[in-house]
Design a protein around this motif. Structure first.
Motif, PDB file in Angstrom:
ATOM      1  N   ARG A   1      42.293  30.905  42.034  1.00 21.21           N
ATOM      2  CA  ARG A   1      43.315  30.875  40.591  1.00 21.21           C
ATOM      3  C   ARG A   1      43.161  32.689  40.456  1.00 21.21           C
ATOM      4  NH1 ARG A   1      47.299  28.929  37.581  1.00 21.21           N
ATOM      5  NH2 ARG A   1      46.884  29.178  35.207  1.00 21.21           N
ATOM      6  N   LEU A   2      44.239  33.093  40.619  1.00 18.58           N
ATOM      7  CA  LEU A   2      44.405  34.632  40.335  1.00 18.58           C
ATOM      8  C   LEU A   2      44.374  35.087  38.942  1.00 18.58           C
ATOM      9  CD1 LEU A   2      47.554  35.610  42.730  1.00 18.58           C
ATOM     10  CD2 LEU A   2      45.121  35.876  43.182  1.00 18.58           C
TER      11      LEU A   2
ATOM     12  N   SER B   1      30.306  40.535  48.982  1.00 16.93           N
ATOM     13  CA  SER B   1      31.399  40.511  47.691  1.00 16.93           C
ATOM     14  C   SER B   1      32.840  40.373  48.718  1.00 16.93           C
ATOM     15  CB  SER B   1      31.592  41.771  47.139  1.00 16.93           C
ATOM     16  OG  SER B   1      32.255  42.798  47.856  1.00 16.93           O
ATOM     17  N   MET B   2      33.571  39.797  47.959  1.00 23.80           N
ATOM     18  CA  MET B   2      35.028  39.726  48.211  1.00 23.80           C
ATOM     19  C   MET B   2      36.118  39.977  47.257  1.00 23.80           C
ATOM     20  SD  MET B   2      35.950  35.494  48.205  1.00 23.80           S
ATOM     21  CE  MET B   2      35.826  34.566  46.656  1.00 23.80           C
ATOM     22  N   SER B   3      37.356  40.280  47.777  1.00 23.66           N
ATOM     23  CA  SER B   3      38.312  40.814  46.571  1.00 23.66           C
ATOM     24  C   SER B   3      39.612  40.110  47.144  1.00 23.66           C
ATOM     25  CB  SER B   3      38.667  42.295  46.694  1.00 23.66           C
ATOM     26  OG  SER B   3      38.963  42.713  48.080  1.00 23.66           O
ATOM     27  N   ILE B   4      40.372  39.748  46.225  1.00 21.89           N
ATOM     28  CA  ILE B   4      41.560  39.133  46.414  1.00 21.89           C
ATOM     29  C   ILE B   4      42.762  40.013  45.604  1.00 21.89           C
ATOM     30  CG2 ILE B   4      43.239  37.125  45.774  1.00 21.89           C
ATOM     31  CD1 ILE B   4      39.507  36.660  45.862  1.00 21.89           C
ATOM     32  N   GLU B   5      43.704  40.599  46.540  1.00 21.74           N
ATOM     33  CA  GLU B   5      44.614  41.644  46.121  1.00 21.74           C
ATOM     34  C   GLU B   5      46.066  41.102  46.011  1.00 21.74           C
ATOM     35  OE1 GLU B   5      43.130  42.419  49.394  1.00 21.74           O
ATOM     36  OE2 GLU B   5      41.229  43.233  48.253  1.00 21.74           O
TER      37      GLU B   5
ATOM     38  N   PRO C   1      40.029  38.867  31.844  1.00 23.66           N
ATOM     39  CA  PRO C   1      38.895  37.861  32.178  1.00 23.66           C
ATOM     40  C   PRO C   1      39.328  36.490  32.299  1.00 23.66           C
ATOM     41  CG  PRO C   1      39.117  38.161  29.787  1.00 23.66           C
ATOM     42  CD  PRO C   1      40.187  39.166  30.505  1.00 23.66           C
ATOM     43  N   ASP C   2      39.977  36.234  33.778  1.00 22.32           N
ATOM     44  CA  ASP C   2      40.432  34.885  33.918  1.00 22.32           C
ATOM     45  C   ASP C   2      40.352  34.888  35.439  1.00 22.32           C
ATOM     46  OD1 ASP C   2      41.957  32.560  33.553  1.00 22.32           O
ATOM     47  OD2 ASP C   2      43.795  33.468  33.048  1.00 22.32           O
ATOM     48  N   GLY C   3      40.872  33.724  35.919  1.00 16.74           N
ATOM     49  CA  GLY C   3      40.874  33.597  37.414  1.00 16.74           C
ATOM     50  C   GLY C   3      39.380  32.755  37.994  1.00 16.74           C
ATOM     51  N   PHE C   4      39.438  32.306  39.014  1.00 17.20           N
ATOM     52  CA  PHE C   4      38.391  31.714  39.898  1.00 17.20           C
ATOM     53  C   PHE C   4      38.343  31.546  41.130  1.00 17.20           C
ATOM     54  CE2 PHE C   4      40.806  27.858  38.594  1.00 17.20           C
ATOM     55  CZ  PHE C   4      40.822  27.334  39.922  1.00 17.20           C
TER      56      PHE C   4
ATOM     57  N   ARG D   1      50.014  31.538  40.359  1.00 17.99           N
ATOM     58  CA  ARG D   1      48.800  32.177  40.265  1.00 17.99           C
ATOM     59  C   ARG D   1      47.897  31.527  41.300  1.00 17.99           C
ATOM     60  NH1 ARG D   1      46.846  32.392  34.417  1.00 17.99           N
ATOM     61  NH2 ARG D   1      44.944  33.524  35.349  1.00 17.99           N
ATOM     62  N   ASN D   2      48.054  30.541  41.959  1.00 16.34           N
ATOM     63  CA  ASN D   2      47.356  29.792  42.948  1.00 16.34           C
ATOM     64  C   ASN D   2      47.406  30.196  44.388  1.00 16.34           C
ATOM     65  OD1 ASN D   2      46.139  27.986  40.727  1.00 16.34           O
ATOM     66  ND2 ASN D   2      48.051  27.320  40.478  1.00 16.34           N
ATOM     67  N   ALA D   3      46.390  30.220  44.905  1.00 13.14           N
ATOM     68  CA  ALA D   3      46.286  30.836  46.592  1.00 13.14           C
ATOM     69  C   ALA D   3      45.317  30.079  47.183  1.00 13.14           C
ATOM     70  CB  ALA D   3      46.158  32.360  46.524  1.00 13.14           C
ATOM     71  N   PHE D   4      45.859  29.910  48.262  1.00 16.53           N
ATOM     72  CA  PHE D   4      45.032  28.897  49.167  1.00 16.53           C
ATOM     73  C   PHE D   4      44.877  29.169  50.753  1.00 16.53           C
ATOM     74  CE2 PHE D   4      47.173  26.669  46.132  1.00 16.53           C
ATOM     75  CZ  PHE D   4      46.351  25.774  45.456  1.00 16.53           C
ATOM     76  N   ALA D   5      44.066  28.808  51.402  1.00 18.16           N
ATOM     77  CA  ALA D   5      44.284  29.142  52.824  1.00 18.16           C
ATOM     78  C   ALA D   5      45.428  28.475  53.536  1.00 18.16           C
ATOM     79  CB  ALA D   5      42.807  28.665  53.624  1.00 18.16           C
TER      80      ALA D   5
END
Length: 154
Positions: A69-70, A118-122, A48-51, A96-100
């Protein structure tokens, strides 16, 4: 409703709550001056984390800037991919951080988020196991617009 209560309780001093739409909230911070739409994942790689957020930073000249934020630490040698519908976007990441990777990618990502369901980050976790953080996008477009308008009105 629970999300709205949690977001309101978690807002530090100097942060104004603009509104909450479904799973997305919009906020304005005084210091540093910025406005953003933000949500927690529906499914967060088992944790239960990330945003995910879309921010406007007037002093930096940024509008519609994506920050993810993964939910867990990723394997630093593995890529991070954001998927909305049939569209896939490679993100740049540090821990844990991802950006365009650039402004045109930010704009394409925001357009996809605004029209998606919906979207997913893999990514691949530090232990070598793949994981995905999944977000519902209902309410995202309204929260993104509200955040952008709040920074214009400053």
């Amino acid at each position: 409703m629970i999300l709205a209560a949690l977001l309101l309780l978690a807002a530090p001093e100097g942060r104004e709550t603009i509104g909450v739409w479904r799973r997305w909230g919009a906020f304005r911070d005084r210091t540093p001056p910025r406005c953003y739409a933000i949500a927690r994942p529906v499914v967060a790689g088992g944790r239960p984390d990330g945003f995910a957020s879309v921010a406007t930073w007037p002093e930096r000249g940024l509008r519609g800037s994506i920050h993810i934020r993964l939910s867990r630490e990723r394997d630093r040698s593995a890529g991070v991919t954001l998927t909305v519908g049939e569209r896939r976007f490679a993100l740049v990441a540090d821990g844990r951080n991802a950006f365009a990777p650039d402004g045109p990618s930010d704009r394409a990502l925001v357009a996809a988020i605004r029209s998606g369901r919906s979207m997913s980050i893999e990514a691949v976790g530090a232990g070598g196991r793949p994981f995905a953080d999944v977000y519902a996008l209902s309410g995202a477009a309204t929260a993104i617009d509200a955040a952008a308008l709040a920074c214009i009105r400053r």
